[in-house]
Enzyme design. Structure first.
Site, PDB file in Angstrom:
ATOM      1  NE  ARG A  12      -3.654  -2.298   2.358  1.00 39.40           N
ATOM      2  CZ  ARG A  12      -3.195  -3.446   2.825  1.00 39.40           C
ATOM      3  NH1 ARG A  12      -1.971  -3.533   3.260  1.00 39.40           N
ATOM      4  NH2 ARG A  12      -3.949  -4.511   2.860  1.00 39.40           N
ATOM      5  CD  GLU A  49      -1.002  -7.898  14.256  1.00 38.43           C
ATOM      6  OE1 GLU A  49      -1.670  -7.552  13.272  1.00 38.43           O
ATOM      7  OE2 GLU A  49       0.128  -7.426  14.489  1.00 38.43           O
TER       8      GLU A  49
END
Length: 131
Positions: A12, A49
């Site tokens: 992105r 995570e």
């Protein structure tokens, strides 16, 4: 502050990172997942995570002492930004600040950024206003 490098992480940031670099007269340096960049690269592994990952950056595109801003789409644990800081510092550059589009502040990812300022455009609770 004289930012000379905009470092964009993965896909992105390859869209808006070059525009930011062009606007401020800086170089754009992409950081990608393993084996996506041609030529000689250096790598840094990091924890996320949901597991482990790795970022790579071209060798030789930066000059020692460059001042960099890092752009990313999301910060949660801070692992990706931390790995990017380590890569840039290994090349002898100074990371001045970090910017992310979305920040999940409950996870406290900013604690991994070695005191670097972190600018966030949108926090998840603000997204609820638009849904």
């Amino acid at each position: 502050m004289d930012i000379s490098v905009v470092a964009g992480i993965e896909a992105r940031e390859s869209m808006f990172g070059p525009s930011v670099a062009l606007a401020i007269g800086a170089k754009f340096v992409p950081l990608r997942k393993p084996r996506k960049l041609p030529g000689k690269v250096i790598a840094e592994s990091y924890e996320m995570e949901y597991g482990k990952d790795c970022l790579e950056m071209h060798v030789g595109v930066l000059q020692q002492g460059d001042k960099a801003v890092i752009l990313n789409d999301l910060v949660a644990t801070g692992g990706t930004l931390s790995a990017t800081i380590k890569l840039l510092e290994r090349m002898g550059d100074e990371v001045v600040e970090c910017g992310c589009v979305i920040g999940v502040l409950e996870v406290k990812g900013q604690s991994m950024l070695k005191g670097k300022p972190l600018y966030i455009l949108v926090e998840p609770r603000e997204l609820e206003d638009f849904l």
